[in-house]
Motif scaffolding. Structure first.
Motif, PDB file in Angstrom:
ATOM      1  N   THR A 122      71.392  49.961   5.775  1.00  0.00           N
ATOM      2  CA  THR A 122      70.922  48.831   6.577  1.00  0.00           C
ATOM      3  C   THR A 122      71.717  47.571   6.245  1.00  0.00           C
ATOM      4  N   ASN A 123      71.897  47.300   4.969  1.00  0.00           N
ATOM      5  CA  ASN A 123      72.647  46.107   4.563  1.00  0.00           C
ATOM      6  C   ASN A 123      74.099  46.164   5.018  1.00  0.00           C
ATOM      7  N   THR A 124      74.714  47.326   4.930  1.00  0.00           N
ATOM      8  CA  THR A 124      76.102  47.465   5.372  1.00  0.00           C
ATOM      9  C   THR A 124      76.219  47.176   6.864  1.00  0.00           C
ATOM     10  N   ALA A 125      75.330  47.779   7.649  1.00  0.00           N
ATOM     11  CA  ALA A 125      75.359  47.576   9.101  1.00  0.00           C
ATOM     12  C   ALA A 125      75.118  46.108   9.449  1.00  0.00           C
ATOM     13  N   LEU A 126      74.120  45.493   8.826  1.00  0.00           N
ATOM     14  CA  LEU A 126      73.822  44.087   9.117  1.00  0.00           C
ATOM     15  C   LEU A 126      74.969  43.174   8.695  1.00  0.00           C
ATOM     16  N   PHE A 127      75.582  43.465   7.566  1.00  0.00           N
ATOM     17  CA  PHE A 127      76.719  42.672   7.098  1.00  0.00           C
ATOM     18  C   PHE A 127      77.849  42.703   8.126  1.00  0.00           C
ATOM     19  N   LEU A 128      78.194  43.892   8.580  1.00  0.00           N
ATOM     20  CA  LEU A 128      79.282  44.033   9.546  1.00  0.00           C
ATOM     21  C   LEU A 128      78.963  43.334  10.864  1.00  0.00           C
ATOM     22  N   VAL A 129      77.729  43.500  11.349  1.00  0.00           N
ATOM     23  CA  VAL A 129      77.345  42.897  12.632  1.00  0.00           C
ATOM     24  C   VAL A 129      77.281  41.374  12.533  1.00  0.00           C
ATOM     25  N   VAL A 130      76.625  40.862  11.504  1.00  0.00           N
ATOM     26  CA  VAL A 130      76.475  39.406  11.373  1.00  0.00           C
ATOM     27  C   VAL A 130      77.836  38.736  11.206  1.00  0.00           C
ATOM     28  N   LEU A 131      78.705  39.296  10.368  1.00  0.00           N
ATOM     29  CA  LEU A 131      80.028  38.677  10.200  1.00  0.00           C
ATOM     30  C   LEU A 131      80.829  38.734  11.488  1.00  0.00           C
ATOM     31  N   GLU A 132      80.716  39.825  12.221  1.00  0.00           N
ATOM     32  CA  GLU A 132      81.434  39.909  13.502  1.00  0.00           C
ATOM     33  C   GLU A 132      80.903  38.868  14.483  1.00  0.00           C
ATOM     34  N   LEU A 133      79.595  38.683  14.529  1.00  0.00           N
ATOM     35  CA  LEU A 133      79.009  37.665  15.401  1.00  0.00           C
ATOM     36  C   LEU A 133      79.441  36.262  14.976  1.00  0.00           C
ATOM     37  N   LEU A 134      79.497  36.011  13.668  1.00  0.00           N
ATOM     38  CA  LEU A 134      79.938  34.702  13.176  1.00  0.00           C
ATOM     39  C   LEU A 134      81.409  34.449  13.488  1.00  0.00           C
ATOM     40  N   GLY A 136      82.688  35.333  16.251  1.00  0.00           N
ATOM     41  CA  GLY A 136      82.783  35.177  17.698  1.00  0.00           C
ATOM     42  C   GLY A 136      82.817  36.472  18.476  1.00  0.00           C
ATOM     43  N   GLY A 137      82.620  37.590  17.834  1.00  0.00           N
ATOM     44  CA  GLY A 137      82.623  38.870  18.529  1.00  0.00           C
ATOM     45  C   GLY A 137      81.340  39.073  19.327  1.00  0.00           C
ATOM     46  N   GLY A 138      81.431  39.840  20.365  1.00  0.00           N
ATOM     47  CA  GLY A 138      80.267  40.150  21.186  1.00  0.00           C
ATOM     48  C   GLY A 138      79.641  41.475  20.784  1.00  0.00           C
ATOM     49  N   LEU A 139      78.690  41.923  21.592  1.00  0.00           N
ATOM     50  CA  LEU A 139      77.965  43.152  21.311  1.00  0.00           C
ATOM     51  C   LEU A 139      78.896  44.363  21.269  1.00  0.00           C
ATOM     52  N   GLU A 140      79.817  44.452  22.224  1.00  0.00           N
ATOM     53  CA  GLU A 140      80.744  45.586  22.248  1.00  0.00           C
ATOM     54  C   GLU A 140      81.609  45.633  20.992  1.00  0.00           C
ATOM     55  N   LYS A 141      82.078  44.470  20.560  1.00  0.00           N
ATOM     56  CA  LYS A 141      82.903  44.401  19.351  1.00  0.00           C
ATOM     57  C   LYS A 141      82.078  44.783  18.118  1.00  0.00           C
ATOM     58  N   CYS A 142      80.799  44.364  18.080  1.00  0.00           N
ATOM     59  CA  CYS A 142      79.924  44.724  16.962  1.00  0.00           C
ATOM     60  C   CYS A 142      79.737  46.233  16.883  1.00  0.00           C
ATOM     61  N   ILE A 143      79.544  46.869  18.027  1.00  0.00           N
ATOM     62  CA  ILE A 143      79.388  48.324  18.063  1.00  0.00           C
ATOM     63  C   ILE A 143      80.673  49.003  17.595  1.00  0.00           C
ATOM     64  N   GLU A 144      81.800  48.482  18.035  1.00  0.00           N
ATOM     65  CA  GLU A 144      83.093  49.031  17.617  1.00  0.00           C
ATOM     66  C   GLU A 144      83.279  48.909  16.106  1.00  0.00           C
ATOM     67  N   VAL A 145      82.957  47.741  15.570  1.00  0.00           N
ATOM     68  CA  VAL A 145      83.083  47.514  14.124  1.00  0.00           C
ATOM     69  C   VAL A 145      82.156  48.457  13.361  1.00  0.00           C
ATOM     70  N   LEU A 146      80.935  48.629  13.850  1.00  0.00           N
ATOM     71  CA  LEU A 146      80.002  49.551  13.193  1.00  0.00           C
ATOM     72  C   LEU A 146      80.556  50.971  13.192  1.00  0.00           C
ATOM     73  N   ARG A 147      81.075  51.401  14.329  1.00  0.00           N
ATOM     74  CA  ARG A 147      81.618  52.765  14.411  1.00  0.00           C
ATOM     75  C   ARG A 147      82.803  52.945  13.465  1.00  0.00           C
ATOM     76  N   GLU A 148      83.687  51.959  13.438  1.00  0.00           N
ATOM     77  CA  GLU A 148      84.890  52.083  12.618  1.00  0.00           C
ATOM     78  C   GLU A 148      84.613  51.887  11.133  1.00  0.00           C
TER      79      GLU A 148
END
Length: 161
Positions: A122-134, A136-148
């Protein structure tokens, strides 16, 4: 007087900013020290954007993590209070002394496993998503970052075990 949650969050924020600054200074020093030529030497410098991004993540993630740890300790106490046994006893002089606590190995192992699996994922996923949002990434980029990144991290952990 601040609550335990507020105190933990403030402490985490101070440690976070301090470690971010030290990491940048050490990286800058290493680049200067091991530069191949004098023209490649950069002065010690700090980039505020990553420091602020990590601070924001810290401020957002510390309260739920603190509450998660409290939940784990409440449900699986490391030193459970034994029913009917006093916490204190009297010594020969009539002074109150603490009764020895015993570590509950099963509860401690359960907390460790839950925290290092469910909590870590959970922490890993939230870290990746929150930093991507900070950043300037959007939802699609967050999903891509999570997958990669998240899946690669988990696969690496599984392979290295």
């Amino acid at each position: 007087m601040p609550s335990h949650l507020q105190t933990a969050t403030i402490q985490a924020a101070v440690l976070n900013v301090t470690s971010s600054i030290l990491a940048q200074l050490m990286t800058s020093y290493r680049k200067r020290h091991f530069a191949s030529s004098a023209s490649a030497v950069n002065p010690l410098s700090l980039q505020l954007t990553p420091i602020i991004q990590f601070l924001i993540f810290c401020l957002l993630s510390t309260p739920p993590n603190f509450l998660w740890q409290e939940y784990l300790e409440r449900e699986f106490p490391g030193y459970p209070v034994q029913q009917g046994k006093p916490k204190f006893k009297l010594d020969d002089e009539g002074k109150s002394i603490a009764v020895e606590k015993r570590l509950d190995i099963r509860n401690t192992a359960t907390k460790f496993l839950l925290d290092q699996t469910l909590g870590a994922a959970t922490n890993t996923a939230l870290f990746l998503v929150v930093l991507e949002l900070l950043r300037g990434g959007g939802l699609e980029k967050c999903i891509e970052v999570l997958r990669e990144d998240a899946i690669d991290v988990e696969e690496h952990q599984i392979r290295s075990v």
